[in-house]
Enzyme design. Structure first.
Site, mmCIF file in Angstrom:
data_model
loop_
_atom_site.group_PDB
_atom_site.id
_atom_site.type_symbol
_atom_site.label_atom_id
_atom_site.label_comp_id
_atom_site.label_asym_id
_atom_site.label_seq_id
_atom_site.Cartn_x
_atom_site.Cartn_y
_atom_site.Cartn_z
ATOM 1 N N GLY A 181 20.904 13.744 -19.780
ATOM 2 C CA GLY A 181 20.981 13.462 -18.466
ATOM 3 C C GLY A 181 20.041 12.438 -17.932
ATOM 4 N N ASP A 182 19.157 11.995 -18.779
ATOM 5 C CA ASP A 182 18.165 10.842 -18.328
ATOM 6 C C ASP A 182 17.965 10.243 -19.741
ATOM 7 O OD1 ASP A 182 16.609 9.219 -17.211
ATOM 8 O OD2 ASP A 182 15.189 10.232 -16.751
ATOM 9 N N LEU A 183 18.998 9.816 -20.297
ATOM 10 C CA LEU A 183 19.157 9.229 -21.904
ATOM 11 C C LEU A 183 18.942 7.714 -21.733
ATOM 12 C CD1 LEU A 183 18.492 10.861 -24.852
ATOM 13 C CD2 LEU A 183 21.048 10.143 -24.803
ATOM 14 N N ASN A 187 13.429 7.731 -23.437
ATOM 15 C CA ASN A 187 13.353 9.139 -23.532
ATOM 16 C C ASN A 187 13.786 9.682 -24.964
ATOM 17 O OD1 ASN A 187 11.862 10.072 -21.212
ATOM 18 N ND2 ASN A 187 14.104 10.003 -19.825
#
Length: 277
Positions: A181-183, A187
């Site tokens: 989701g926040d790749l 991250n």
């Protein structure tokens, strides 16, 4: 409460030392010789969302730090020894992402917690069955409105046009994928064990192309290798490259909201690229 105090209380273990490694992230040496990472959150629900997201990733057997303990402010995790990007790790990352996505979700917007966060921006995990409509309603439009209201984005027309035409732009229907989701590349932790570990998720059910498009947004080492390894396991639908700007619109709007007008031009350009196919 200091990091040392928080870790000592949560783990019921004396602390020998603390080193700050990033904003609100600390490596903590325990008196017994163990090493953990403590992360401080400032908004209610952020810690719970991170704990739930990491567990959701781990359920799919992808490398993600284990959580030792948490409260409303602090999350104490296993420390992952950093290493360097490599071709082998990139192959593993592509295969891991394919496995993560295949683990699925009950619906688009389904997630380990209803209230989630992407960076410091709140993100509502509202379930839906139709990805194009869900993506427009719950990912694009809320952040577009926030960016316009803040004066950070003055030309909402192209993004609004994407939302109006989302059905024809979205490509073939797909089942809900289990997303990090926040790749973005920050991250992905390239570790000393030769694997790529996933950290700081904004976990939810979504379209698998969104994770891959976000990975490309700010650059990722060996990205072509990651994608090739992914497609060996789970081939992407035809036309996926042309849809990258569509999937990048969400993180770009979030960045426009969080960091201001500097991202507005890139957001509008992505919207226009999505419209042109």
């Amino acid at each position: 409460m200091t990091p040392a105090e928080a870790v000592a209380e949560l783990l019921q273990t004396p602390v020998a030392g603390v080193v700050a490694v990033a904003a609100d992230v600390f490596e903590v040496d325990l008196a017994d010789g163990d090493l953990v990472v403590a992360k401080r959150h400032h908004r209610l629900g952020q810690a719970a969302a991170e704990v739930g997201g990491l567990a959701w990733l781990a359920e799919a057997a992808v490398p993600a730090p284990g959580v030792r303990a948490a409260d409303e402010t602090w999350v104490v995790m296993d420390q992952v020894e950093p290493g360097h990007p490599s071709v082998d790790a990139a192959v593993g990352l592509g295969r891991d992402l394919a496995r993560l996505h295949a683990a699925g979700a009950d619906a688009f917007g389904d997630g380990p917690t209803a209230d989630a966060w992407i960076g410091q921006a709140p993100m509502a995990n509202v379930p839906g069955r139709d990805w194009p409509g869900w993506y427009a309603e719950h990912r694009l439009l809320p952040y577009l409105r926030a960016a316009v209201d803040a004066g950070s984005l003055r030309d909402p027309g192209p993004v609004e046009a994407v939302c109006e035409r989302i059905g024809e732009l979205a490509g073939p229907p797909e089942a809900p994928a289990r997303l990090h989701g926040d790749l973005w590349s920050g991250n992905v932790l390239w570790a000393a064990d030769g694997r790529a570990w996933l950290i700081d998720p904004a976990a939810h059910g979504g379209h698998r192309e969104t994770d891959l498009a976000m990975l490309a947004l700010f650059g990722c080492p060996h990205l072509d290798t990651v994608i090739a390894a992914y497609e060996e396991v789970s081939p992407l639908a035809p036309g996926w490259r042309a849809r990258v700007p569509l999937h990048q619109l969400f993180p770009l709007l979030v960045h426009t909201v969080l960091f201001g007008a500097g991202y507005a031009r890139q957001t509008v350009s992505a919207a226009r690229a999505a419209l042109s196919g």
